[in-house]
Design an enzyme around this catalytic site. Structure first.
Site, PDB file in Angstrom:
ATOM      1  N   HIS A 187       0.843  -1.200   0.000  1.00 39.70           N
ATOM      2  CA  HIS A 187       0.000   0.000   0.000  1.00 39.70           C
ATOM      3  C   HIS A 187       0.875   1.245   0.000  1.00 39.70           C
ATOM      4  CE1 HIS A 187      -2.858  -3.037   1.261  1.00 39.70           C
ATOM      5  NE2 HIS A 187      -3.840  -2.180   1.080  1.00 39.70           N
ATOM      6  N   ASN A 188       2.195   1.029  -0.095  1.00 40.53           N
ATOM      7  CA  ASN A 188       3.145   2.143  -0.067  1.00 40.53           C
ATOM      8  C   ASN A 188       3.405   2.574  -1.521  1.00 40.53           C
ATOM      9  OD1 ASN A 188       5.654   3.454  -0.337  1.00 40.53           O
ATOM     10  ND2 ASN A 188       6.436   2.545   1.552  1.00 40.53           N
TER      11      ASN A 188
ATOM     12  N   GLU B 212      -1.218  -8.122   9.136  1.00 40.24           N
ATOM     13  CA  GLU B 212      -0.328  -7.724  10.215  1.00 40.24           C
ATOM     14  C   GLU B 212       1.024  -8.392  10.008  1.00 40.24           C
ATOM     15  OE1 GLU B 212      -0.344  -7.540  14.905  1.00 40.24           O
ATOM     16  OE2 GLU B 212      -2.236  -8.296  14.051  1.00 40.24           O
TER      17      GLU B 212
ATOM     18  N   ASP C 111       9.535  -6.818   1.712  1.00 42.44           N
ATOM     19  CA  ASP C 111       9.632  -6.376   3.094  1.00 42.44           C
ATOM     20  C   ASP C 111      11.014  -5.786   3.239  1.00 42.44           C
ATOM     21  OD1 ASP C 111       8.158  -6.102   5.564  1.00 42.44           O
ATOM     22  OD2 ASP C 111       9.814  -7.221   6.444  1.00 42.44           O
ATOM     23  N   SER C 112      11.048  -4.568   3.697  1.00 38.37           N
ATOM     24  CA  SER C 112      12.330  -3.886   3.720  1.00 38.37           C
ATOM     25  C   SER C 112      12.486  -3.088   4.987  1.00 38.37           C
ATOM     26  CB  SER C 112      12.447  -2.986   2.492  1.00 38.37           C
ATOM     27  OG  SER C 112      11.295  -2.183   2.365  1.00 38.37           O
TER      28      SER C 112
ATOM     29  N   GLY D  47      10.666   7.531   3.006  1.00 39.87           N
ATOM     30  CA  GLY D  47      11.151   6.903   4.236  1.00 39.87           C
ATOM     31  C   GLY D  47      12.421   7.565   4.767  1.00 39.87           C
ATOM     32  N   TYR D  48      13.423   6.744   5.045  1.00 39.81           N
ATOM     33  CA  TYR D  48      14.675   7.221   5.643  1.00 39.81           C
ATOM     34  C   TYR D  48      15.674   7.728   4.597  1.00 39.81           C
ATOM     35  CZ  TYR D  48      12.977   4.677   9.765  1.00 39.81           C
ATOM     36  OH  TYR D  48      12.221   4.232  10.822  1.00 39.81           O
ATOM     37  N   ASP D  49      15.277   7.831   3.340  1.00 37.70           N
ATOM     38  CA  ASP D  49      16.211   8.199   2.264  1.00 37.70           C
ATOM     39  C   ASP D  49      17.068   9.429   2.562  1.00 37.70           C
ATOM     40  OD1 ASP D  49      15.763   6.078   0.602  1.00 37.70           O
ATOM     41  OD2 ASP D  49      14.313   7.094  -0.677  1.00 37.70           O
TER      42      ASP D  49
ATOM     43  N   ARG E 124      16.572  -2.748  -3.018  1.00 34.99           N
ATOM     44  CA  ARG E 124      15.473  -3.348  -3.778  1.00 34.99           C
ATOM     45  C   ARG E 124      15.955  -3.750  -5.171  1.00 34.99           C
ATOM     46  NH1 ARG E 124      12.535   0.443  -2.474  1.00 34.99           N
ATOM     47  NH2 ARG E 124      12.125  -0.441  -0.437  1.00 34.99           N
TER      48      ARG E 124
END
Ligand code: IMP
Length: 200
Positions: free
Chosen positions: A15-16, A46, A75-76, A157-159, A185
């Site tokens: 969903h990202n 979940e 999943d990352s 995200g944390y980029d 990725r």
């Protein structure tokens, strides 16, 4: 030998939007019909696994069930050495319910304090699941350093806080195409392509 993918399409189990876009672009050369769990309004399972691979498989299988077609999940996360691998599996959750990564990055910085070890890596596990229950999974990593303050407004995200080894810019400053070429990725993706999509 990994199973080859011969179906006409798949659902990206995410969903990202940032992630869906990166995955769809990487898959573009294969001319598949691609949709996403977000577009199909599938429920988000979940993430109860205790490894990236367990969570990637769980997400891929949930999307297969919901869409009744093959699914590809990622999943990352970010593992910071000086934080014993945190935020790790909880990378998304550190951003809170509002998914605010300024908060998550500030938390990384706060916890690191003056710890000189700012080494980190991004990890991605891609799992491709078929409706008969078969799954193939591949892992990629990219190593770098956590910088402060965050720099750049590209990526997600944390980029803005992650500077990959060999570069003097963060993922937040790096051109989209270059990030797509070198990211965790992309590394996992290359393994997926070699294993499941390309003629041996
Ligand atoms: P997941 O959706 O459970 O896999 O959560 C992964 C989280 O890790 C994301 O929400 C981001 O916070 C972080 N993450 C994963 N890949 C990247 C990336 O390429 N750039 C920045 N952050 C990432």
């Amino acid at each position: 030998m990994p199973r080859r993918f011969t179906e006409p399409g798949l659902v990206v189990a995410s969903h990202n939007e940032g992630k869906v876009r990166e995955i769809a672009d990487l898959l573009a050369p294969f001319g598949l019909d691609i949709t996403s769990a977000g577009q199909l309004n599938l429920p988000e399972p979940e993430e109860t696994g205790d490894t990236f691979i367990a969570n990637a498989e769980l997400k891929a299988k949930a999307a297969v069930e919901g869409a009744n077609m093959p699914a590809l999940a990622d999943d990352s996360g970010l593992a910071v050495e000086g934080l014993s691998g945190d935020p790790g599996l909880y990378s998304a959750r550190w951003a809170g319910a509002a998914r605010d990564f300024n908060i998550a990055m500030a938390l990384v910085q706060e916890k690191l304090g003056d710890n000189p070890n700012r080494r980190a890596y991004f990890i991605s596990v891609l799992s491709l699941a078929w409706p008969d229950g078969h799954v193939e999974s591949f892992e990629g990593r990219i190593y770098g350093t956590m910088v402060w303050p965050p720099r750049g407004d590209k990526g997600f995200g944390y980029d803005p806080m992650f500077q990959p080894d060999g570069y003097d810019v963060t993922f937040g400053e790096l051109d989209y195409d270059e990030k797509q070429r070198i990211s965790h990725r992309a590394v996992a993706f290359q393994k997926l392509i070699d294993g499941c999509f390309r003629e041996p």
